[in-house]
Design an enzyme around this catalytic site. Structure first.
Site, PDB file in Angstrom:
ATOM      1  CE  LYS A   1      -3.202  10.919   3.055  1.00 12.84           C
ATOM      2  NZ  LYS A   1      -3.998  10.183   2.044  1.00 12.84           N
TER       3      LYS A   1
ATOM      4  CE  LYS B   1      -6.943  13.942   0.034  1.00 14.49           C
ATOM      5  NZ  LYS B   1      -6.927  12.661  -0.662  1.00 14.49           N
ATOM      6  NE  ARG B   2      -4.900  10.268  10.114  1.00 16.31           N
ATOM      7  CZ  ARG B   2      -4.504   9.296  10.921  1.00 16.31           C
ATOM      8  NH1 ARG B   2      -5.115   8.123  10.905  1.00 16.31           N
ATOM      9  NH2 ARG B   2      -3.523   9.465  11.773  1.00 16.31           N
TER      10      ARG B   2
ATOM     11  CE  LYS C   1     -13.979   6.489   0.383  1.00 18.51           C
ATOM     12  NZ  LYS C   1     -13.269   6.825   1.638  1.00 18.51           N
TER      13      LYS C   1
ATOM     14  CG  HIS D   1      -2.134  -0.785   1.080  1.00 19.59           C
ATOM     15  ND1 HIS D   1      -3.266  -0.338   0.444  1.00 19.59           N
ATOM     16  CD2 HIS D   1      -2.399  -2.049   1.458  1.00 19.59           C
ATOM     17  CE1 HIS D   1      -4.184  -1.294   0.454  1.00 19.59           C
ATOM     18  NE2 HIS D   1      -3.683  -2.342   1.049  1.00 19.59           N
TER      19      HIS D   1
ATOM     20  CB  THR E   1     -10.350   4.986  -1.746  1.00 18.99           C
ATOM     21  OG1 THR E   1     -10.018   5.291  -0.393  1.00 18.99           O
ATOM     22  CG2 THR E   1      -9.632   3.739  -2.213  1.00 18.99           C
TER      23      THR E   1
HETATM   24  C1  LIG Z   1     -11.986   6.920   1.939  1.00 23.18           C
HETATM   25  C2  LIG Z   1     -11.510   7.337   3.259  1.00 23.18           C
HETATM   26  C3  LIG Z   1     -10.169   7.650   3.457  1.00 23.18           C
HETATM   27  C4  LIG Z   1      -9.139   7.590   2.344  1.00 23.18           C
HETATM   28  O1  LIG Z   1      -8.982   8.870   1.811  1.00 23.18           O
HETATM   29  P1  LIG Z   1      -7.763   9.227   0.831  1.00 23.18           P
HETATM   30  O2  LIG Z   1      -8.075  10.598   0.360  1.00 23.18           O
HETATM   31  O3  LIG Z   1      -7.798   8.226  -0.271  1.00 23.18           O
HETATM   32  O4  LIG Z   1      -6.533   9.155   1.635  1.00 23.18           O
HETATM   33  C5  LIG Z   1      -9.767   8.071   4.706  1.00 23.18           C
HETATM   34  N1  LIG Z   1     -10.639   8.170   5.729  1.00 23.18           N
HETATM   35  C6  LIG Z   1     -11.943   7.882   5.567  1.00 23.18           C
HETATM   36  C7  LIG Z   1     -12.864   8.028   6.727  1.00 23.18           C
HETATM   37  C8  LIG Z   1     -12.429   7.455   4.338  1.00 23.18           C
HETATM   38  O5  LIG Z   1     -13.720   7.149   4.196  1.00 23.18           O
END
Ligand SMILES: *Cc1c(COP(=O)(O)O)cnc(C)c1O
Length: 801
Positions: free
Chosen positions: A540, A534-535, A646, A348, A642
């Site tokens: 990022k 995101k985190r 979404k 990953h 991901t």
């Molecule tokens: C989808 C999701 C992530 C992943 O987000 P990225 O932008 O791909 O890092 C992180 N936290 C939650 C709660 C999510 O639903």
């Protein structure tokens, strides 16, 4: 299943009476949630029992997905959707004078994951059940999840996430299926009469692993699979006087808290204990279950697949070897052939600091028998590969080296498949991170692009959009998200585009209301909702987004009549508690919000909203309301992403670097419908190779950028103190390794372009439509089918393409 509203109401009232010995009017929303949960479990019970029995009778191959995190989100709505009960239950509750959404909102998000890794595991479980694949999860039942995030004076403060406080209706404790896991002590090999060696353990610390099972309900197919999570307890015979509090604490500690960081290797003995704990218990229980349906283990390789989600469960490999040899008396050769046939591994990350390694001394003390096995794996690897690849390459790639146990290398050597999670990421694995092992095992490497559960992220999270889609292309897309492609026919249909805009407005109003009620900030819903969730991590680049906000602020201040659509910048992000720099960025965002949101010159034309405690449920609220999806990581650093998928499925346009799955999103929706910018991965690698990046040049040559950066240190942002200087220095003096300044100009250009495009609603909605229509190819169902076909070698009913 079939259920009338009348029958549901009757069952629900009976459940309330049984559980609480009182009337409905005397119960709280939480009571009602628990009663509903019990009822749903009762409705689903027969499916769960039958599914397990059928797998056994039909002797189906079983997949076990090992992951140190699962992030499923609330289960009530999704279970009801999948059981075809959502409409009935909502109607029934309304007739009883209750508000389904209010009840559903009392369910806590399970605190079982950090972010993308755990969420992916949850999406894949949902897909496996929905495809009728015999696939189950195996992980840890953390007593406390990742912290609850609050802001005090703009700083992140971490409170305990006590998600199990009111119990968990979805889980079943199965103490009769507990396993013993051994830690520490000594082990020696005793010759047997048959001339074999059998290990003798002394002074081990034994921990009881108790499973808690949660049903994973498939979509409209009567299938319910199992997520098994392990909890650590004292073994029954040890639970007596004479066991010290310290010993009890040592056991409790194993499953007490989730490590709050999935992007650094947590170099802690406790983390290693967690990893061995759930892999050992998982493999033991899988072999035990297997033997209930089979004689002997000879077909094991055809009947089970063990998948490891990142390297945290890599000890599956030596643990399976141990059980096959020590308990089932296989030879090394037999056991190794089976193990490598059964295990597969998903990588990953390409970040060096995230590649797990353990000091040999620690590993050996904690897991003496497992260490012996790893030594033998290492010895045989060196013996067989050195003649072919030379000692240098073999030294670099052996499981043991530099005083460390190297988990990623062990995972590649002990499995039959290694996959990356987006085409670029898989390419980087082959060319860079795992280049040497790719020479040794080229056939093992393959790509499986991540996907998302469209049921949760579109059907549940965005009911208005889903209903609109139904009206135009029918409901089949709910089973086969690729059919969303048919929406393209509406591209020139002004009525449809207007409806699409109205749905977005409705979702923006819902989010605006949440923001008003919880944060006291009023936002305009005709503004561009520019979302980054995101985190929080330097790679990022939330920081790049902040520079854009400062730029917009300066521009508005200079010309209050500037013609630009209003903007709301929305953030959601937790920083690991020990990640100092990430926390400084949080403070900066909050300070900028403070400055911008209260400036009378700016008014309602620019707002910054940092929504605390981002998680799955907040994602379900924010994502349907987004106009712009910020996916701005330094190219090469984000393995897939991901949240980009979404947001795309919900009609947001991507403002994105050529990184991870952004590349595939841009390709699927068409470049004209996204806002790509910035350095490519190749350009980033070239900078590293030449060592000639100079952040200062951008500062010196771009007056606007200089002005914005100076604001970090000249007192323009009153809320910050040392953070501004720290960030400024990291960007300039320490020559920022994430190239924020190099990408600033092209990022700003795309921001300005999308501002112009937003003013043309038809054009904007057409782009939004193109994103929704193309999102189907990122369905987790498709990803899981590719795993099933290429890696797990399963036959499955599948779905029509
Ligand atoms: C989808 C999701 C992530 C992943 O987000 P990225 O932008 O791909 O890092 C992180 N936290 C939650 C709660 C999510 O639903």
């Amino acid at each position: 299943m079939k259920l009338t509203t009348a029958k549901f109401k009757q069952d629900f009232l009976a459940e309330i009476k049984t559980l609480y010995a009182t009337e409905l009017s005397d119960t709280s929303a939480l009571d009602q949630l628990l009663a509903l949960g019990h009822l749903v479990r009762r409705y689903d019970g027969p499916n769960w029992t039958k599914t397990s029995a059928r797998y056994c009778q039909q002797d189906q191959k079983q997949v076990y997905y090992f992951s140190i995190e699962f992030l499923p989100g609330r289960l009530l709505k999704s279970n009801l959707l999948n059981l075809q009960l959502l409409t009935t239950v909502r109607q029934g509750l309304t007739e009883l004078g209750l508000d389904f959404d209010k009840i559903s909102a009392t369910e806590p998000d399970p605190g079982l994951g950090n972010g993308g890794l755990g969420r992916l595991a949850a999406c894949y479980l949902d897909s496996m059940a929905s495809l009728g694949i015999a696939g189950h999860g195996n992980g840890i039942r953390y007593r406390y999840g990742l912290f609850k995030q609050v802001f005090m004076d703009g700083y992140q403060v971490e409170l305990p996430d006590d998600w199990l406080r009111n119990g968990n209706v979805w889980e079943i404790r199965r103490e009769n299926k507990a396993c013993l896991v051994h830690f520490g002590g000594q082990v020696w090999l005793k010759p047997t009469a048959e001339g074999q060696l059998t290990p003798v353990y002394t002074n081990t610390e034994d921990v009881l692993a108790v499973p808690y099972d949660t049903g994973i309900v498939g979509y409209h197919n009567d299938v319910t699979n199992t997520l098994r999570l392990w909890s650590a307890e004292l073994p029954p015979n040890a639970d007596q006087i004479g066991t010290s509090q310290a010993q009890r604490d040592r056991v409790d500690e194993i499953t007490k808290v989730l490590y709050p960081d999935d992007s650094n290797s947590a170099g802690q003995a406790l983390r290693l204990r967690q990893e061995y704990f759930f892999t050992s218990a998982g493999v033991q229980s899988i072999l035990r279950h297997y033997q209930r349906c089979h004689h002997g283990l000879k077909d094991l390789g055809q009947k089970i697949a063990l998948h490891i989600n990142d390297t945290h469960p890599t000890l599956v490999i030596p643990e399976l070897m141990r059980l096959l040899m020590d308990d089932h008396h296989d030879t090394w050769e037999q056991a190794w052939a089976l193990t490598t046939q059964i295990v597969s591994y998903t990588n990953h990350t390409v970040l060096q600091e995230a590649l797990e390694t353990w000091p040999i001394d620690l590993f050996k003390d904690l897991l003496p028998r497992i260490y012996q096995i790893v030594v033998e794996i290492d010895r045989r690897y060196r013996l067989t590969k050195t003649p072919l690849f030379g000692s240098e390459l073999v030294n670099r790639t052996a499981p043991l080296g530099d005083g460390q146990v190297r988990m990623a290398y062990l995972a590649v050597i002990g499995s039959h498949s290694v996959n990356g999670v987006a085409p670029l990421h898989t390419q980087l694995l082959k060319n860079d991170v795992l280049r040497d092992l790719y020479q040794v095992y080229p056939a093992r490497f393959n790509n499986k692009t991540n996907g998302i559960a469209m049921r949760r992220w579109l059907q549940l999270a965005n009911e208005p959009l889903s209903t609109l889609i139904d009206q135009h292309i029918g409901t089949k897309w709910r089973q086969q998200p690729q059919l969303l492609q048919r929406l393209i026919a509406e591209r020139e249909n002004p009525k449809f585009l207007a409806q699409l805009a109205a749905v977005k407005q409705q979702n923006k109003q819902a989010l605006a209301q949440y923001i008003q009620q919880n944060l006291g900030i009023t936002i305009r819903t005709d503004a561009i909702f520019d979302v980054q969730i995101k985190r929080l991590h330097a790679y990022k680049r939330q920081l790049l987004h902040v520079l854009e906000i400062l730029r917009e602020y300066v521009a508005l201040k200079a010309d209050p009549h500037l013609k630009a659509p209003p903007r709301v910048h929305i953030f959601g992000a937790k920083a690991a508690p020990s990640y100092h720099y990430a926390k400084a960025i949080i403070k900066l965002i909050n300070a900028v919000a403070e400055l911008v949101n209260h400036d009378p010159v700016i008014g309602d034309r620019l707002k910054v909203v940092f929504i605390p405690n981002y998680g799955v449920s907040l994602g379900e609220l924010i994502i349907p309301a987004a106009d712009v999806s910020e996916q701005i990581s330094t190219a090469s650093k984000e393995a897939s992403g991901t949240s980009n998928m979404k947001l795309m499925a919900n009609g947001a346009l991507s403002l994105a670097t050529y990184d991870g799955a952004n590349i595939d999103i841009i390709q699927a929706a068409g470049t004209a419908n996204e806002y790509p910018f910035g350095l490519t991965a190749q350009a980033v690698y070239d900078y590293y190779a030449r060592g000639d990046y100079r952040a200062n040049d951008y500062y010196q040559s771009n007056a606007e950028l200089k002005q914005v950066l100076d604001m970090l240190v000249d007192g323009s942002i009153p809320g910050i103190s040392t953070e501004g200087r720290e960030i400024y220095e990291s960007l300039l003096r320490y020559n920022d390794e994430f190239f924020v300044l190099a990408d600033y100009e092209s990022y700003v250009q795309q921001q300005q372009q999308l501002s112009r495009d937003f003013r043309d609603p038809v054009k904007w909605q057409q782009k939004s439509l193109a994103n929704i229509a193309a999102a189907g190819s990122f369905s987790a169902d498709l990803s899981v089918m590719r795993y099933a076909d290429d890696i797990w070698h399963l036959r499955h009913p599948g779905i029509q393409l």
